[in-house]
Design a protein around this motif. Structure first.
Motif, PDB file in Angstrom:
ATOM      1  N   GLU A 143       3.390   2.974  -3.940  1.00 20.63           N
ATOM      2  CA  GLU A 143       2.895   3.203  -5.104  1.00 20.63           C
ATOM      3  C   GLU A 143       3.579   3.813  -6.237  1.00 20.63           C
ATOM      4  O   GLU A 143       4.438   4.561  -6.331  1.00 20.63           O
ATOM      5  N   GLN A 155       0.902  -1.268   0.024  1.00 22.32           N
ATOM      6  CA  GLN A 155       0.139  -0.062   0.007  1.00 22.32           C
ATOM      7  C   GLN A 155       0.793   1.452   0.039  1.00 22.32           C
ATOM      8  O   GLN A 155       0.380   2.365  -0.541  1.00 22.32           O
ATOM      9  N   SER A 156       2.003   1.219   0.505  1.00 19.81           N
ATOM     10  CA  SER A 156       2.769   2.314   0.667  1.00 19.81           C
ATOM     11  C   SER A 156       3.894   2.514  -0.493  1.00 19.81           C
ATOM     12  O   SER A 156       4.728   3.641  -0.446  1.00 19.81           O
TER      13      SER A 156
END
Length: 75
Positions: free
Chosen positions: A75, A72-73
């Motif tokens: 990108e 999620q972190s």
């Protein structure tokens, strides 16, 4: 009637006599199992890890996971 004499049963030292046999057998079985684990499991596992990491590209794997949306972190 012929009378035959029976041999006396061994009453002393019976535990020590049997213990020597059982310790030897246990040692032999233990060595066999240890050799089986080493050559049957550990060596094949080491070979599988070596084959996997021989051509492994961690950055390529990271990019595939990033594109799949696992991180999620990143990108």
């Amino acid at each position: 009637m012929a009378s035959s004499t029976l041999t006396k049963p061994q009453m002393q030292g019976l535990l020590a006599k049997g213990l020597g046999f059982h310790i030897g057998g246990a040692f032999t079985v233990t060595l066999g199992i240890a050799a089986l684990c080493k050559f049957g499991v550990a060596e094949s596992r080491k070979k599988a890890y070596a084959d996997f990491y021989r051509n492994y590209d961690s950055m390529k794997d990271f990019e595939e996971m990033r594109r799949a949306g696992i991180f999620q972190s990143a990108e």
